[in-house]
Design a protein around this motif. Structure first.
Motif, PDB file in Angstrom:
ATOM      1  N   ILE A 199       3.321  -3.120   9.219  1.00 49.48           N
ATOM      2  CA  ILE A 199       3.635  -1.690   9.187  1.00 49.48           C
ATOM      3  C   ILE A 199       5.027  -1.498   9.793  1.00 49.48           C
ATOM      4  O   ILE A 199       5.318  -2.000  10.875  1.00 49.48           O
ATOM      5  CB  ILE A 199       2.598  -0.864   9.976  1.00 49.48           C
ATOM      6  CG1 ILE A 199       1.198  -1.078   9.385  1.00 49.48           C
ATOM      7  CG2 ILE A 199       2.970   0.610   9.988  1.00 49.48           C
ATOM      8  CD1 ILE A 199       0.087  -0.455  10.192  1.00 49.48           C
ATOM      9  N   VAL A 200       5.866  -0.767   9.073  1.00 50.47           N
ATOM     10  CA  VAL A 200       7.203  -0.439   9.574  1.00 50.47           C
ATOM     11  C   VAL A 200       7.187   1.014  10.027  1.00 50.47           C
ATOM     12  O   VAL A 200       6.838   1.910   9.254  1.00 50.47           O
ATOM     13  CB  VAL A 200       8.274  -0.666   8.481  1.00 50.47           C
ATOM     14  CG1 VAL A 200       9.648  -0.250   8.986  1.00 50.47           C
ATOM     15  CG2 VAL A 200       8.271  -2.106   8.022  1.00 50.47           C
ATOM     16  N   LYS A 201       7.551   1.263  11.278  1.00 48.91           N
ATOM     17  CA  LYS A 201       7.644   2.612  11.862  1.00 48.91           C
ATOM     18  C   LYS A 201       9.023   2.743  12.486  1.00 48.91           C
ATOM     19  O   LYS A 201       9.291   2.148  13.540  1.00 48.91           O
ATOM     20  CB  LYS A 201       6.579   2.825  12.946  1.00 48.91           C
ATOM     21  CG  LYS A 201       5.199   3.039  12.415  1.00 48.91           C
ATOM     22  CD  LYS A 201       5.060   4.449  11.929  1.00 48.91           C
ATOM     23  CE  LYS A 201       3.603   4.727  11.638  1.00 48.91           C
ATOM     24  NZ  LYS A 201       3.367   5.974  11.033  1.00 48.91           N
TER      25      LYS A 201
ATOM     26  N   LEU B 122       0.828  -1.210   0.000  1.00 52.17           N
ATOM     27  CA  LEU B 122       0.000   0.000   0.000  1.00 52.17           C
ATOM     28  C   LEU B 122       0.866   1.266   0.000  1.00 52.17           C
ATOM     29  O   LEU B 122       0.545   2.242  -0.677  1.00 52.17           O
ATOM     30  CB  LEU B 122      -0.943  -0.017   1.196  1.00 52.17           C
ATOM     31  CG  LEU B 122      -1.887  -1.234   1.250  1.00 52.17           C
ATOM     32  CD1 LEU B 122      -2.668  -1.257   2.546  1.00 52.17           C
ATOM     33  CD2 LEU B 122      -2.819  -1.252   0.055  1.00 52.17           C
ATOM     34  N   THR B 123       1.930   1.264   0.783  1.00 53.91           N
ATOM     35  CA  THR B 123       2.924   2.341   0.810  1.00 53.91           C
ATOM     36  C   THR B 123       4.277   1.656   1.011  1.00 53.91           C
ATOM     37  O   THR B 123       4.320   0.457   1.284  1.00 53.91           O
ATOM     38  CB  THR B 123       2.673   3.339   1.969  1.00 53.91           C
ATOM     39  OG1 THR B 123       2.982   2.707   3.214  1.00 53.91           O
ATOM     40  CG2 THR B 123       1.226   3.846   1.983  1.00 53.91           C
ATOM     41  N   PRO B 124       5.367   2.375   0.916  1.00 51.37           N
ATOM     42  CA  PRO B 124       6.670   1.723   1.144  1.00 51.37           C
ATOM     43  C   PRO B 124       6.807   1.101   2.542  1.00 51.37           C
ATOM     44  O   PRO B 124       7.655   0.237   2.744  1.00 51.37           O
ATOM     45  CB  PRO B 124       7.674   2.859   0.951  1.00 51.37           C
ATOM     46  CG  PRO B 124       6.982   3.810   0.023  1.00 51.37           C
ATOM     47  CD  PRO B 124       5.533   3.734   0.402  1.00 51.37           C
ATOM     48  N   THR B 125       5.946   1.466   3.500  1.00 55.79           N
ATOM     49  CA  THR B 125       6.047   0.922   4.865  1.00 55.79           C
ATOM     50  C   THR B 125       4.832   0.105   5.287  1.00 55.79           C
ATOM     51  O   THR B 125       4.770  -0.361   6.416  1.00 55.79           O
ATOM     52  CB  THR B 125       6.253   2.064   5.877  1.00 55.79           C
ATOM     53  OG1 THR B 125       5.135   2.948   5.811  1.00 55.79           O
ATOM     54  CG2 THR B 125       7.544   2.818   5.604  1.00 55.79           C
TER      55      THR B 125
ATOM     56  N   LYS C 142       2.935  -6.222  13.095  1.00 57.35           N
ATOM     57  CA  LYS C 142       2.135  -7.093  12.235  1.00 57.35           C
ATOM     58  C   LYS C 142       0.899  -7.503  13.006  1.00 57.35           C
ATOM     59  O   LYS C 142       0.982  -7.932  14.148  1.00 57.35           O
ATOM     60  CB  LYS C 142       2.925  -8.341  11.823  1.00 57.35           C
ATOM     61  CG  LYS C 142       2.170  -9.208  10.824  1.00 57.35           C
ATOM     62  CD  LYS C 142       3.034 -10.327  10.286  1.00 57.35           C
ATOM     63  CE  LYS C 142       2.259 -11.116   9.249  1.00 57.35           C
ATOM     64  NZ  LYS C 142       3.060 -12.154   8.632  1.00 57.35           N
ATOM     65  N   PHE C 143      -0.243  -7.329  12.376  1.00 53.30           N
ATOM     66  CA  PHE C 143      -1.491  -7.731  13.004  1.00 53.30           C
ATOM     67  C   PHE C 143      -2.429  -8.218  11.909  1.00 53.30           C
ATOM     68  O   PHE C 143      -2.229  -7.942  10.731  1.00 53.30           O
ATOM     69  CB  PHE C 143      -2.116  -6.592  13.825  1.00 53.30           C
ATOM     70  CG  PHE C 143      -2.366  -5.343  13.034  1.00 53.30           C
ATOM     71  CD1 PHE C 143      -3.581  -5.116  12.413  1.00 53.30           C
ATOM     72  CD2 PHE C 143      -1.376  -4.374  12.904  1.00 53.30           C
ATOM     73  CE1 PHE C 143      -3.811  -3.968  11.687  1.00 53.30           C
ATOM     74  CE2 PHE C 143      -1.605  -3.217  12.182  1.00 53.30           C
ATOM     75  CZ  PHE C 143      -2.816  -3.008  11.571  1.00 53.30           C
TER      76      PHE C 143
END
Length: 183
Positions: A151-153, A67-70, A159-160
């Motif tokens: 999701i990478v933050k 969806l996005t790079p992260t 991860k869910f």
């Protein structure tokens, strides 16, 4: 008396897979598998024979989408079917139990059609008729929906996801559906 008969087993199966790259951000994957098996159960008398048939189907489709790079999402749907019948000689062919008109003995379902089990107690005579076991008929289905998001933050990865599953176990099985008589 021993009746030696061949015990044929027929077994067929196949699996196919498809991969599709919709775009740089979306990949699809699908699989379909099918299997079919037939096994004859022999006995000393033809009327005591039986058969087992099994059919399995497995199918799955999956989409992984960036969806996005992260943020990456994965969705999967799967379906499994298991059909298994352990039947005796006259199942679905002849309702001998009803033909005999024995008072108090209810007619069985078509999968249990056949002859009552008749045994002789003593003198080494084993009896005749069909087994008092079965039939056993299974029609099981499983549906599965699954979705995961990653999701990478910064230096953390989250991860869910969730899964929804529906299992249907449709089974028919019984002892003594045609009656059992011992003398």
């Amino acid at each position: 008396f021993i009746r030696n008969q061949p015990v044929p087993t027929d077994w067929d199966q196949f699996t196919t897979r498809v991969d599709f790259n919709e775009s740089a951000n979306s990949n699809w994957f699908g699989r379909y598998s099918w299997g079919d098996e037939f096994v004859r159960r022999n006995a000393n008398f033809e009327q005591q024979e039986g058969r087992t048939t099994t059919t399995v189907i497995q199918t799955m489709i999956s989409n992984t989408r960036t969806l996005t790079p992260t943020i990456v999402n994965e969705f999967r749907f799967g379906y499994n079917q298991f059909k298994n019948d352990q039947l005796l000689r006259y199942a679905y062919e002849r309702d001998v139990t009803s033909e005999l008109r024995i008072p108090g003995l209810n007619p069985p379902v078509e999968a249990a059609w056949g002859t009552p089990s008749i045994g002789i107690d003593g003198d080494g005579i084993s009896g005749w008729g069909e087994s008092s076991e079965g039939p056993y008929v299974n029609r099981n289905h499983t549906f599965q929906w699954l979705d995961n998001m990653s999701i990478v933050k910064g230096s953390h990865t989250f991860k869910f996801g969730g899964e929804f599953r529906r299992d249907r176990f449709n089974q028919l099985g019984n002892q003594f559906p045609r009656g059992s008589f011992i003398f």
